[in-house]
Design a protein around this motif. Sequence first.
Motif, PDB file in Angstrom:
ATOM      1  N   GLU A   1       0.455  -1.241   0.569  1.00  0.00           N
ATOM      2  CA  GLU A   1       0.086  -0.029   0.295  1.00  0.00           C
ATOM      3  C   GLU A   1       0.972   1.021   0.250  1.00  0.00           C
ATOM      4  OE1 GLU A   1      -3.458   2.399   3.027  1.00  0.00           O
ATOM      5  OE2 GLU A   1      -2.586   0.449   2.872  1.00  0.00           O
ATOM      6  N   ASP A   2       1.517   1.616   0.357  1.00  0.00           N
ATOM      7  CA  ASP A   2       2.562   2.374   0.986  1.00  0.00           C
ATOM      8  C   ASP A   2       4.282   2.596   0.173  1.00  0.00           C
ATOM      9  OD1 ASP A   2       1.286   2.936   3.501  1.00  0.00           O
ATOM     10  OD2 ASP A   2       2.339   2.441   4.137  1.00  0.00           O
ATOM     11  N   GLN A   3       3.714   1.381  -0.650  1.00  0.00           N
ATOM     12  CA  GLN A   3       5.535   0.932  -1.390  1.00  0.00           C
ATOM     13  C   GLN A   3       6.462   1.395  -1.317  1.00  0.00           C
ATOM     14  OE1 GLN A   3       4.232   2.626  -5.701  1.00  0.00           O
ATOM     15  NE2 GLN A   3       4.350   0.955  -6.232  1.00  0.00           N
ATOM     16  N   GLU A   4       6.675   0.861  -0.297  1.00  0.00           N
ATOM     17  CA  GLU A   4       7.577   0.567   1.463  1.00  0.00           C
ATOM     18  C   GLU A   4       8.547  -0.547   1.337  1.00  0.00           C
ATOM     19  OE1 GLU A   4       8.939   3.755   4.891  1.00  0.00           O
ATOM     20  OE2 GLU A   4       6.958   3.357   4.299  1.00  0.00           O
ATOM     21  N   VAL A   5       9.736  -0.412   1.459  1.00  0.00           N
ATOM     22  CA  VAL A   5      10.325  -1.766   2.269  1.00  0.00           C
ATOM     23  C   VAL A   5      11.005  -1.322   3.087  1.00  0.00           C
ATOM     24  CG1 VAL A   5      12.198  -3.375   2.255  1.00  0.00           C
ATOM     25  CG2 VAL A   5      10.160  -3.387   0.474  1.00  0.00           C
TER      26      VAL A   5
ATOM     27  N   ASN B   1      15.580  -6.194  -6.678  1.00  0.00           N
ATOM     28  CA  ASN B   1      15.358  -5.739  -7.884  1.00  0.00           C
ATOM     29  C   ASN B   1      13.171  -5.487  -7.604  1.00  0.00           C
ATOM     30  OD1 ASN B   1      17.971  -5.774  -8.676  1.00  0.00           O
ATOM     31  ND2 ASN B   1      17.733  -7.688  -8.704  1.00  0.00           N
ATOM     32  N   LYS B   2      12.380  -6.613  -7.207  1.00  0.00           N
ATOM     33  CA  LYS B   2      11.420  -6.569  -7.469  1.00  0.00           C
ATOM     34  C   LYS B   2      11.003  -5.458  -6.764  1.00  0.00           C
ATOM     35  CE  LYS B   2      10.849 -11.443  -7.355  1.00  0.00           C
ATOM     36  NZ  LYS B   2      10.658 -12.613  -6.582  1.00  0.00           N
ATOM     37  N   TYR B   3      11.320  -4.150  -6.001  1.00  0.00           N
ATOM     38  CA  TYR B   3      10.659  -3.080  -5.263  1.00  0.00           C
ATOM     39  C   TYR B   3      11.206  -2.318  -5.733  1.00  0.00           C
ATOM     40  CZ  TYR B   3       9.541  -7.109  -2.923  1.00  0.00           C
ATOM     41  OH  TYR B   3       8.370  -8.088  -2.309  1.00  0.00           O
ATOM     42  N   LYS B   4      12.345  -2.123  -6.968  1.00  0.00           N
ATOM     43  CA  LYS B   4      12.778  -0.700  -7.789  1.00  0.00           C
ATOM     44  C   LYS B   4      11.370   0.698  -7.298  1.00  0.00           C
ATOM     45  CE  LYS B   4      14.879  -3.353 -11.190  1.00  0.00           C
ATOM     46  NZ  LYS B   4      15.556  -3.713 -12.921  1.00  0.00           N
ATOM     47  N   ASN B   5      10.378   0.055  -7.385  1.00  0.00           N
ATOM     48  CA  ASN B   5       9.955   1.793  -7.163  1.00  0.00           C
ATOM     49  C   ASN B   5       9.048   2.076  -5.914  1.00  0.00           C
ATOM     50  OD1 ASN B   5      10.081   2.096  -9.564  1.00  0.00           O
ATOM     51  ND2 ASN B   5       8.420   0.835 -10.254  1.00  0.00           N
ATOM     52  N   TYR B   6      10.270   1.047  -4.633  1.00  0.00           N
ATOM     53  CA  TYR B   6       9.959   1.026  -3.389  1.00  0.00           C
ATOM     54  C   TYR B   6      10.810   2.265  -2.685  1.00  0.00           C
ATOM     55  CZ  TYR B   6       6.083  -2.542  -3.589  1.00  0.00           C
ATOM     56  OH  TYR B   6       5.288  -2.955  -3.838  1.00  0.00           O
ATOM     57  N   LEU B   7      10.608   2.768  -1.734  1.00  0.00           N
ATOM     58  CA  LEU B   7      11.306   3.875  -0.981  1.00  0.00           C
ATOM     59  C   LEU B   7      11.969   2.678   0.274  1.00  0.00           C
ATOM     60  CD1 LEU B   7      12.471   6.085  -0.098  1.00  0.00           C
ATOM     61  CD2 LEU B   7      10.488   5.617   2.257  1.00  0.00           C
ATOM     62  N   ILE B   8      12.976   2.031  -0.009  1.00  0.00           N
ATOM     63  CA  ILE B   8      13.275   0.938   0.836  1.00  0.00           C
ATOM     64  C   ILE B   8      14.386   1.801   1.709  1.00  0.00           C
ATOM     65  CG2 ILE B   8      15.345  -0.833   0.587  1.00  0.00           C
ATOM     66  CD1 ILE B   8      14.667  -1.567  -2.194  1.00  0.00           C
ATOM     67  N   THR B   9      13.948   1.620   2.870  1.00  0.00           N
ATOM     68  CA  THR B   9      14.896   2.458   4.684  1.00  0.00           C
ATOM     69  C   THR B   9      15.435   0.946   4.877  1.00  0.00           C
ATOM     70  OG1 THR B   9      13.614   4.218   4.098  1.00  0.00           O
ATOM     71  CG2 THR B   9      14.995   3.760   5.884  1.00  0.00           C
ATOM     72  N   GLU B  10      16.830   0.952   5.398  1.00  0.00           N
ATOM     73  CA  GLU B  10      17.361   0.598   6.259  1.00  0.00           C
ATOM     74  C   GLU B  10      18.005   1.445   7.329  1.00  0.00           C
ATOM     75  OE1 GLU B  10      20.629  -3.131   5.931  1.00  0.00           O
ATOM     76  OE2 GLU B  10      20.270  -1.542   4.630  1.00  0.00           O
ATOM     77  N   LEU B  11      17.557   0.251   8.697  1.00  0.00           N
ATOM     78  CA  LEU B  11      17.703   1.398   9.386  1.00  0.00           C
ATOM     79  C   LEU B  11      19.298   0.510   9.893  1.00  0.00           C
ATOM     80  CD1 LEU B  11      14.448   0.709  11.033  1.00  0.00           C
ATOM     81  CD2 LEU B  11      15.038   2.677  10.117  1.00  0.00           C
TER      82      LEU B  11
END
Length: 225
Positions: free
Chosen positions: A112-116, A215-225
């Motif tokens: 829903e948020d396109q976020e990882v 690679n499956k989430y190229k349009n997602y915002l990816i944040t690593e804590l």
Amino acid sequence: MARFLKSTPRIIKNKNMKYFNKIILASALVGSFTFSFAQKVDAKAKTILETVSKNYKAKKNTYFKFSYGTGTGKVSKTETGIFYSTPSQYKLNIMGNEQIFDGKKVYNISKEDQEVTIAQPNGSEKALSPINYLDEYKTGYTVTYAGKSGGLDLIKMVPVKDNGVKSVVLYINTPKKQIAKIIQTSSGNDLAVITVNQYKENQSLSASTFSFDKNKYKNYLITEL
């Protein structure tokens, strides 16, 4: 609850997913601290829990398809989820969201948020599994055998210290050595009910089942804590 949730990895933003994690992870709160409070564990209940726990731990992997119901006083909303696990990994899918623990990191994926969100583990990952309750009785709960219902053995767990949970009741299929249902009641009478609808074990799972492919989430915002 607030104290525990602050110590966990960041959870998916979706508010329903947050609520799910809050309910399921409640069991880990008791295991996260050392209590000096006396607890009592009924011998019959202990025997059943240890037998079921040993059965699950002996499997190469397990799969649960379950319904997850919530409500106040009674269940008013139900979602379907699936859960895969090995002794050191898991994958949870529910409410259109996914959470993966690959043995090293936790990946929260919100469609829903396109976020990882990627986080280091802190020891609470096992709490996402319904079978975690099988070992949680060892610390922080008073545990009693509560009779039978529909051929299932009932085991009631009550925290020895207030953690927002009034009680947890496990419905056990003792001949099969499996959990059939879990009912958790909060101090405010909120219910969380997990009913196992399908169970499989020792399947031939793909090597990618518990992996995260960026690679499956190229349009997602990816944040690593």
